[in-house]
Design an enzyme around this catalytic site. Structure first.
Site, short mmCIF file in Angstrom:
data_model
loop_
_atom_site.label_atom_id
_atom_site.label_comp_id
_atom_site.label_asym_id
_atom_site.label_seq_id
_atom_site.Cartn_x
_atom_site.Cartn_y
_atom_site.Cartn_z
N ASP A 8 0.91 -1.22 -0.03
CA ASP A 8 -0.01 -0.05 0.00
C ASP A 8 1.04 1.33 -0.09
O ASP A 8 2.13 1.13 -0.38
CB ASP A 8 -1.03 -0.16 1.08
CG ASP A 8 -0.17 0.13 2.58
OD1 ASP A 8 0.89 0.40 2.52
OD2 ASP A 8 -1.11 0.28 3.23
N CYS A 65 3.35 -2.92 3.83
CA CYS A 65 2.50 -1.69 4.27
C CYS A 65 3.04 -1.00 5.39
O CYS A 65 4.42 -0.89 5.37
CB CYS A 65 1.14 -2.28 4.83
SG CYS A 65 1.14 -3.17 6.40
N THR A 67 3.24 -0.92 8.58
CA THR A 67 3.83 -1.56 9.78
C THR A 67 4.06 -3.06 9.32
O THR A 67 4.73 -3.94 10.21
CB THR A 67 2.78 -1.75 10.97
OG1 THR A 67 1.61 -2.21 10.28
CG2 THR A 67 2.57 -0.25 11.46
N HIS A 98 10.02 -23.04 9.91
CA HIS A 98 9.42 -23.78 11.12
C HIS A 98 7.65 -23.59 10.75
O HIS A 98 7.02 -24.50 10.89
CB HIS A 98 9.59 -23.26 12.31
CG HIS A 98 10.83 -23.74 13.07
ND1 HIS A 98 11.09 -23.52 14.48
CD2 HIS A 98 11.75 -24.52 12.42
CE1 HIS A 98 12.21 -24.25 14.57
NE2 HIS A 98 12.76 -24.67 13.65
N HIS A 133 7.26 -30.20 12.34
CA HIS A 133 6.66 -28.88 11.94
C HIS A 133 5.55 -28.98 11.13
O HIS A 133 4.66 -28.08 11.01
CB HIS A 133 7.75 -28.01 11.35
CG HIS A 133 8.67 -27.59 12.43
ND1 HIS A 133 8.87 -26.80 13.60
CD2 HIS A 133 10.38 -27.74 12.39
CE1 HIS A 133 10.27 -26.90 14.11
NE2 HIS A 133 10.63 -27.56 13.50
C1 RB5 Z 1 -1.87 2.93 6.26
O1 RB5 Z 1 -1.67 4.31 6.97
C2 RB5 Z 1 -1.32 1.84 7.25
O2 RB5 Z 1 -2.39 1.91 8.23
C3 RB5 Z 1 -1.19 0.72 6.72
O3 RB5 Z 1 -0.13 0.98 5.79
C4 RB5 Z 1 -0.57 -0.20 7.43
O4 RB5 Z 1 0.39 0.06 8.53
C5 RB5 Z 1 -1.65 -1.20 8.21
O5 RB5 Z 1 -1.49 -1.87 8.90
#
Ligand code: RB5
Length: 146
Positions: A8, A65, A67, A98, A133
């Site tokens: 994203d 994304c 995080t 694993h 596993h």
């Molecule tokens: C987008 O702003 C953010 O929420 C997305 O990239 C991600 O971190 C979601 O988990």
């Protein structure tokens, strides 16, 4: 090996760098976008990429994304997907060894591009160990089928 990538708006630079690197290494890379910096909803990208793993178009996927967490939560809703959000080398390696993870999720706002490329390399270069596993993966599949 066929590898899919996607992101994203929190991971465009990382996704592009990983795609370029894996292509240079000789992998066949399918890019599910995004292709330009714009705000999108990460579950849509996750679902498209994961559908392509489950139907055999690609073997492994890498999603970025902000995080890595949203992508991993969405991906793990797709039957047959084992997605892991990783930000360090040990986890990126052991989730293949694993967990037989088929999708690696990275945080573009958590790690730098250089680390992201190294984690992608570790992920695609590590093979599932099987053995005890596999029994645990089968148990996860049982949960999925309930
Ligand atoms: C987008 O702003 C953010 O929420 C997305 O990239 C991600 O971190 C979601 O988990």
């Amino acid at each position: 090996m066929k590898i899919a990538v996607g992101c994203d708006h929190g991971g465009l630079e990382h996704k592009n760098a990983i795609a370029e690197h894996l292509k240079e290494r000789g992998f066949e890379v399918t890019d599910y976008g995004i292709y330009e910096q714009k705000s999108v909803d990460y579950p849509e990208i996750a679902q498209k990429l994961c559908d392509g793993i489950v139907n055999g178009d690609n073997e492994l996927g890498i999603l970025v994304c902000g995080t890595g967490i949203g992508m991993s939560i969405a991906s793990n809703k797709v039957k047959g997907i084992r997605a892991a959000a990783c930000s360090e080398h040990f986890s990126a390696k052991y989730t293949r060894l694993h967990n037989n993870s088929n999708v690696l999720c990275l945080g573009g706002r958590v790690i730098g591009v250089g680390t992201a490329i190294e984690l992608a390399d570790l992920f695609v270069d590590t093979q599932f160990e099987g053995g005890r596993h596999q029994r645990r993966i089968d148990m996860i599949t049982d949960i999925e089928n309930k």
